[in-house]
Structure formats: structure tokens, C-alpha cells
Motif scaffolding. Structure first.
Motif, PDB file in Angstrom:
ATOM      1  N   LEU A  40       0.860  -1.246  -0.004  1.00  0.00           N
ATOM      2  CA  LEU A  40       0.130   0.009  -0.014  1.00  0.00           C
ATOM      3  C   LEU A  40       0.925   1.297   0.013  1.00  0.00           C
ATOM      4  CD1 LEU A  40      -2.585  -1.183   2.736  1.00  0.00           C
ATOM      5  CD2 LEU A  40      -2.653  -1.236   0.070  1.00  0.00           C
ATOM      6  N   ASP A  41       0.443   2.379   0.042  1.00  0.00           N
ATOM      7  CA  ASP A  41       0.900   3.587  -0.150  1.00  0.00           C
ATOM      8  C   ASP A  41       2.333   3.751   0.886  1.00  0.00           C
ATOM      9  OD1 ASP A  41      -0.258   4.579  -2.055  1.00  0.00           O
ATOM     10  OD2 ASP A  41      -1.770   5.764  -0.663  1.00  0.00           O
ATOM     11  N   ARG A  42       2.034   3.452   2.320  1.00  0.00           N
ATOM     12  CA  ARG A  42       3.152   3.639   3.236  1.00  0.00           C
ATOM     13  C   ARG A  42       2.978   2.293   4.185  1.00  0.00           C
ATOM     14  NH1 ARG A  42       0.130   8.958   3.667  1.00  0.00           N
ATOM     15  NH2 ARG A  42       1.528  10.350   2.921  1.00  0.00           N
ATOM     16  N   SER A  70       1.483  -9.160   9.255  1.00  0.00           N
ATOM     17  CA  SER A  70       2.141  -8.072   9.505  1.00  0.00           C
ATOM     18  C   SER A  70       1.550  -7.140  10.449  1.00  0.00           C
ATOM     19  CB  SER A  70       2.038  -7.525   8.170  1.00  0.00           C
ATOM     20  OG  SER A  70       0.802  -7.144   7.599  1.00  0.00           O
ATOM     21  N   ALA A  71       2.584  -6.627  11.051  1.00  0.00           N
ATOM     22  CA  ALA A  71       1.808  -5.402  11.926  1.00  0.00           C
ATOM     23  C   ALA A  71       1.552  -4.256  11.367  1.00  0.00           C
ATOM     24  CB  ALA A  71       2.977  -5.200  12.997  1.00  0.00           C
ATOM     25  N   ARG A  72       0.289  -3.766  11.513  1.00  0.00           N
ATOM     26  CA  ARG A  72      -0.017  -2.363  10.808  1.00  0.00           C
ATOM     27  C   ARG A  72       0.641  -1.098  11.585  1.00  0.00           C
ATOM     28  NH1 ARG A  72      -6.068  -2.211   9.215  1.00  0.00           N
ATOM     29  NH2 ARG A  72      -5.076  -0.583   7.872  1.00  0.00           N
ATOM     30  N   PRO A  73       1.215  -0.337  10.785  1.00  0.00           N
ATOM     31  CA  PRO A  73       1.692   0.928  11.647  1.00  0.00           C
ATOM     32  C   PRO A  73       0.702   1.811  12.172  1.00  0.00           C
ATOM     33  CG  PRO A  73       1.997   1.085   8.930  1.00  0.00           C
ATOM     34  CD  PRO A  73       1.170  -0.279   9.401  1.00  0.00           C
TER      35      PRO A  73
END
Length: 73
Positions: A40-42, A70-73
Motif C-alpha cells: 500500500l502507499d505507506r 504483518s503489524a500495521r503501522p
């Protein structure tokens, strides 16, 4: 169906991998146990398919159909 067209655009532009292999065909099928990597974007999301629904539901219903690897920011 904005979500479907947005997802198709991600696949077509090469931002999706299925089991580590880049996929460019939006119609490619997935099965239980497949791991999707989505750029995705970031961030990058890694999702493991754990099930399918008979009918389209809301977001909370969809969340039980995959495991977030995955851990999301």
C-alpha cells in the motif's frame, strides 16, 4: 463497488503477491491457506486466507476470514 475496483487496480499495477509470486491478473483465484502480500502507499500488509463467506458482509465479518501476519503501522 469501489473496493473491488481499487483491489483490481492494486493487482494490475503489480502491488499484490500470492504466496510470494507477483500477480497481475485481478481474476486470479485464491484458496484457503494462501498468503497475500499487498503493498500500500505507506505500508505492506501480509494476510493469510483462513476462510470464505457465502455472501458479502460487513468489515467485521470479513476480518474473521483472514489472519493478519504483518503489524500495521
Amino acid at each position: 463497488m469501489k473496493a473491488r475496483s481499487s483491489a483490481a487496480a492494486l493487482v494490475t499495477s503489480g502491488h499484490v503477491r500470492i504466496n510470494g509470486v507477483r500477480e497481475t491478473s485481478p481474476g486470479h483465484g485464491v484458496k484457503t491457506g494462501d498468503v497475500l502480500t499487498i503493498a500500500l502507499d505507506r505500508s505492506v500488509r501480509v494476510l493469510k486466507i483462513v476462510g470464505f463467506a457465502e455472501r458479502r458482509g460487513d468489515a467485521s465479518s470479513a476480518r474473521v476470514l483472514y489472519d493478519e501476519l504483518s503489524a500495521r503501522p
